[in-house]
Design a protein around this motif. Structure first.
Motif, PDB file in Angstrom:
ATOM      1  N   UNK A 125       0.885  -1.165   0.000  1.00 48.48           N
ATOM      2  CA  UNK A 125       0.000   0.000   0.000  1.00 48.48           C
ATOM      3  C   UNK A 125       0.920   1.213   0.000  1.00 48.48           C
ATOM      4  N   UNK A 126       1.419   1.603  -1.186  1.00 54.36           N
ATOM      5  CA  UNK A 126       2.478   2.618  -1.241  1.00 54.36           C
ATOM      6  C   UNK A 126       1.939   4.034  -1.106  1.00 54.36           C
ATOM      7  N   UNK A 127       2.820   4.996  -0.864  1.00 55.89           N
ATOM      8  CA  UNK A 127       2.403   6.396  -0.955  1.00 55.89           C
ATOM      9  C   UNK A 127       1.828   6.636  -2.353  1.00 55.89           C
ATOM     10  N   UNK A 128       0.683   7.271  -2.445  1.00 56.27           N
ATOM     11  CA  UNK A 128       0.026   7.373  -3.745  1.00 56.27           C
ATOM     12  C   UNK A 128      -0.016   8.783  -4.318  1.00 56.27           C
ATOM     13  N   UNK A 129       0.371   9.775  -3.534  1.00 56.62           N
ATOM     14  CA  UNK A 129       0.332  11.149  -4.041  1.00 56.62           C
ATOM     15  C   UNK A 129       1.693  11.556  -4.586  1.00 56.62           C
ATOM     16  N   UNK A 130       1.690  12.117  -5.798  1.00 57.98           N
ATOM     17  CA  UNK A 130       2.933  12.594  -6.381  1.00 57.98           C
ATOM     18  C   UNK A 130       3.522  13.702  -5.517  1.00 57.98           C
ATOM     19  N   UNK A 131       4.841  13.646  -5.346  1.00 58.68           N
ATOM     20  CA  UNK A 131       5.516  14.620  -4.485  1.00 58.68           C
ATOM     21  C   UNK A 131       5.993  15.808  -5.318  1.00 58.68           C
ATOM     22  N   UNK A 132       5.028  16.486  -5.941  1.00 56.43           N
ATOM     23  CA  UNK A 132       5.438  17.584  -6.822  1.00 56.43           C
ATOM     24  C   UNK A 132       4.539  18.809  -6.695  1.00 56.43           C
ATOM     25  N   UNK A 133       3.721  18.846  -5.653  1.00 56.78           N
ATOM     26  CA  UNK A 133       2.843  19.996  -5.478  1.00 56.78           C
ATOM     27  C   UNK A 133       2.862  20.463  -4.032  1.00 56.78           C
ATOM     28  N   UNK A 134       2.963  21.766  -3.838  1.00 52.33           N
ATOM     29  CA  UNK A 134       2.881  22.335  -2.497  1.00 52.33           C
ATOM     30  C   UNK A 134       4.123  22.080  -1.668  1.00 52.33           C
ATOM     31  N   UNK A 135       4.079  22.568  -0.441  1.00 54.45           N
ATOM     32  CA  UNK A 135       5.176  22.399   0.504  1.00 54.45           C
ATOM     33  C   UNK A 135       4.814  21.265   1.441  1.00 54.45           C
ATOM     34  N   UNK A 136       5.651  20.241   1.481  1.00 55.95           N
ATOM     35  CA  UNK A 136       5.374  19.059   2.296  1.00 55.95           C
ATOM     36  C   UNK A 136       6.497  18.894   3.311  1.00 55.95           C
ATOM     37  N   UNK A 171       0.590  -7.767  -5.117  1.00 51.30           N
ATOM     38  CA  UNK A 171      -0.738  -7.191  -4.923  1.00 51.30           C
ATOM     39  C   UNK A 171      -0.580  -5.763  -4.403  1.00 51.30           C
ATOM     40  N   UNK A 172      -1.195  -4.810  -5.112  1.00 53.65           N
ATOM     41  CA  UNK A 172      -1.047  -3.392  -4.778  1.00 53.65           C
ATOM     42  C   UNK A 172      -2.414  -2.725  -4.678  1.00 53.65           C
ATOM     43  N   UNK A 173      -2.549  -1.827  -3.710  1.00 53.63           N
ATOM     44  CA  UNK A 173      -3.703  -0.945  -3.655  1.00 53.63           C
ATOM     45  C   UNK A 173      -3.211   0.463  -3.965  1.00 53.63           C
ATOM     46  N   UNK A 174      -3.944   1.163  -4.824  1.00 52.68           N
ATOM     47  CA  UNK A 174      -3.491   2.486  -5.241  1.00 52.68           C
ATOM     48  C   UNK A 174      -4.704   3.323  -5.639  1.00 52.68           C
ATOM     49  N   UNK A 175      -4.491   4.348  -6.432  1.00 49.93           N
ATOM     50  CA  UNK A 175      -5.556   5.234  -6.870  1.00 49.93           C
ATOM     51  C   UNK A 175      -5.751   5.092  -8.383  1.00 49.93           C
ATOM     52  N   UNK A 176      -7.001   5.103  -8.852  1.00 49.77           N
ATOM     53  CA  UNK A 176      -7.269   4.883 -10.277  1.00 49.77           C
ATOM     54  C   UNK A 176      -6.565   5.866 -11.201  1.00 49.77           C
TER      55      UNK A 176
END
Length: 249
Positions: A125-136, A171-176
């Motif tokens: 169940x990996x990190x699913x949000x791209x790390x390219x927007x906003x300050x994190x 087996x992976x869970x992610x976002x469509x």
């Protein structure tokens, strides 16, 4: 149960309502969600299998897989030291530390991966949000779990190929919205997509979760499972979700 296990501040022991298993997690902060439950249900695991769970967090997927399938060995890999320590205490509390083991490590570290050996089944169940927007904040636990800060999708798939036996299953869970990226990277690294299921919050709502099965060096054939709906129109859980949670036969 090993009742000598100590809880830290802001921790609780939660009943998984599965085979008398319990999980230590934070009262507030990172807690497991429906993704982990759906992933463990989607995976096909036998008692003879060695299973590895990447981005394991609190260890929820290894415990659910053990409760459902009784695999002979389940390894959780997580980069955050405090998560690994917490998951290890859960394993000792449930007295399954000889079966469910957790290791701190970076899945980009090939030398580390070599120490783990090969597995029949891999879940992630990996990190699913791209790390390219906003300050994190790269130190934030929730940000690390949700954004591609410490690893990205390709890192996960490269590690999966390394850890799987010949013809082993991933087996992976992610976002469509990341589905094209998932398929492209899986084929690039010779993990063939074999099965897919879309999960909708309710009927007439677009899917917000995707479950994908891949096979290391598998042949080209993709099976679509029936879509899964989480909620009825009145907001209650569907019969299928209640069955997955063990609330309905």
């Amino acid at each position: 149960m090993n009742n000598n296990i100590k809880l830290l501040e802001n921790e609780a022991i939660d009943d998984l309502q599965l085979d008398n298993l319990y999980l230590i997690q934070k009262k507030s902060g990172f807690r497991f969600g429906v993704d982990a439950v759906l992933l463990s249900n989607f995976a096909k695991v036998k008692r003879s299998h060695r299973v590895v769970d990447l981005c394991s967090g609190t260890g929820i997927v290894p415990f659910l897989i053990y409760g459902k399938y009784k695999a002979k060995e389940i390894v959780g890999v997580e980069i955050q030291e405090d998560m690994v320590e917490m998951a290890g205490r859960s394993s000792r509390y449930n007295e399954v530390e000889e079966i469910i083991k957790f290791y701190q490590g970076d899945l980009k570290d090939i030398k580390f991966l070599n120490t783990l050996g090969k597995f029949d089944v891999l879940t992630v169940n990996p990190p699913y949000k791209l790390n390219n927007t906003g300050i994190i904040n790269s130190e934030d636990k929730l940000a690390i779990a949700r954004h591609e800060i410490l690893c990205n999708l390709e890192d996960v798939i490269v590690a999966s190929r390394k850890l799987l036996k010949d013809n082993g299953r991933m087996y992976m869970v992610h976002r469509p919205e990341r589905l094209i990226d998932i398929f492209q990277l899986m084929r690039k690294h010779k993990i063939e997509p074999k099965r897919i299921q879309l999960v909708h919050p309710k009927v007439n709502k677009a899917p917000n979760i995707v479950l994908v099965e891949g096979q290391r060096d598998g042949g080209a054939y993709l099976k679509w499972e029936d879509p899964l709906y989480v909620h009825n129109e009145d907001g209650s859980y569907t019969k299928e979700i209640n069955k997955i949670y063990g609330r309905e036969l």
